[in-house]
Enzyme design. Structure first.
Site, PDB file in Angstrom:
ATOM      1  N   LYS A  37     -32.637  13.233  26.625  1.00 38.98           N
ATOM      2  CA  LYS A  37     -31.213  13.017  26.323  1.00 38.98           C
ATOM      3  C   LYS A  37     -30.654  14.102  25.399  1.00 38.98           C
ATOM      4  CE  LYS A  37     -30.796   8.327  27.867  1.00 38.98           C
ATOM      5  NZ  LYS A  37     -30.709   6.906  27.598  1.00 38.98           N
TER       6      LYS A  37
ATOM      7  N   ARG B 288     -38.591   4.267  28.723  1.00 37.07           N
ATOM      8  CA  ARG B 288     -38.113   4.734  30.039  1.00 37.07           C
ATOM      9  C   ARG B 288     -38.121   6.262  30.016  1.00 37.07           C
ATOM     10  NH1 ARG B 288     -33.274   6.176  32.351  1.00 37.07           N
ATOM     11  NH2 ARG B 288     -32.892   5.414  34.456  1.00 37.07           N
TER      12      ARG B 288
END
Ligand code: 9MG
Length: 274
Positions: free
Chosen positions: A221, A255
């Site tokens: 991210k 995840r």
């Protein structure tokens, strides 16, 4: 936890959820045979590397991504889930906020719905999850993928997200979803600045008070890119650092895109911590 007859044992080790995007920039242009075979091969590789869940998504949730119709999303995810359900012995989640997509995906062999809108994107979603005895991930997001990064503001990011998740979990149970099938997720990167994401991770253990399995998704991210100054293709070490941190602060499931490296990091952290 038991989801549609399949068990996920929590507490003994961290579960790695491998990300399988079946969008045009990855494995799919519309669910043809070759796309499906390539997606299934990638999922099988993630399972061989140690993933115990596979999260399949047919619509990107990146800021500014275009919405996809129900038919298009079904064409992308259902053939892959059908093929995968026979090929691997792990839990399959479908990353969707659309009830119709969730229903077909669960019928095709999925066990969990990963809903980035925490059941508020479609009024029928809670009924589908409850009726089909599926697990559900309730993720926090401020705004929508289109608006979420427009100057997000919180007075106390952790307390606000924790109360919000508590409310969503209560609503889910009131709508008939069994409490033991609910997973909560603070939604790293969804309507949060780099500072918000760091604060959430620093105080991650406060989400344990919800008494629900905790999922954390930091993989590749932007906040990692902002801190390390590296592009999305070069964030595996930054991701692994956050995975280790998340485990020691209460995460049950992480995840990730890069399963092999993160499984190794997680196994070492589990050996030291659990
Ligand atoms: C779909 N998706 C992208 N990032 C995610 C995250 O952090 N958590 C969950 N549950 N889903 C995500």
């Amino acid at each position: 936890m038991n989801c549609r007859g399949k068990t996920l044992t929590l507490g003994t080790n961290t579960h790695l959820m491998g990300i399988l995007n079946v969008t045009p920039d990855s494995f799919s242009d519309g669910g043809d045979y070759l796309d499906v075979q390539r997606a299934v091969a990638h999922a099988k590789m993630m399972v061989a590397e140690g993933a115990t869940l596979i999260d399949i998504g047919g619509e990107s949730s990146r800021p500014g991504a275009s919405p996809v119709s129900v038919d298009e999303e079904l064409a992308r995810v259902v053939p892959v889930i059908q093929a995968l359900a026979d090929a691997v012995d792990v839990l399959i989640s479908v990353d969707t906020y659309k009830a119709e997509v969730a229903r077909y995906a669960l019928e095709a062999g999925a066990h969990i719905v990963n809903d980035i809108t925490a059941l508020s994107g479609d009024p029928v979603m809670a009924t589908v999850v409850a009726e089909m005895e599926a697990g559900v991930v309730l993720m926090h997001m401020k705004g929508t993928p289109r608006t979420m990064q427009q100057a997000p503001h919180y007075n106390d990011v952790v307390s606000e997200i924790r109360s919000w998740l508590q409310e969503k979990a209560r609503n889910a149970e009131a709508r008939g979803i069994a409490g033991e099938r609910i997973i909560v997720d603070p939604g790293i990167g969804f309507g949060k600045t780099t500072e918000h994401n760091l604060e959430i991770l620093k105080r991650l253990s406060e989400f344990r008070e919800l008494n629900k399995p905790l999922l954390v998704g930091t993989s590749r991210k932007s906040f990692i890119g902002n801190i390390l100054g590296v592009p999305v293709t070069d964030r595996v070490e930054g991701t692994a650092a956050t995975v280790c941190w998340a485990i020691t602060n209460g995460a049950d499931i992480v995840r990730v895109h890069d399963v092999k490296a993160n499984v190794r990091a997680a196994q070492m952290t589990d050996a030291l911590y659990r």
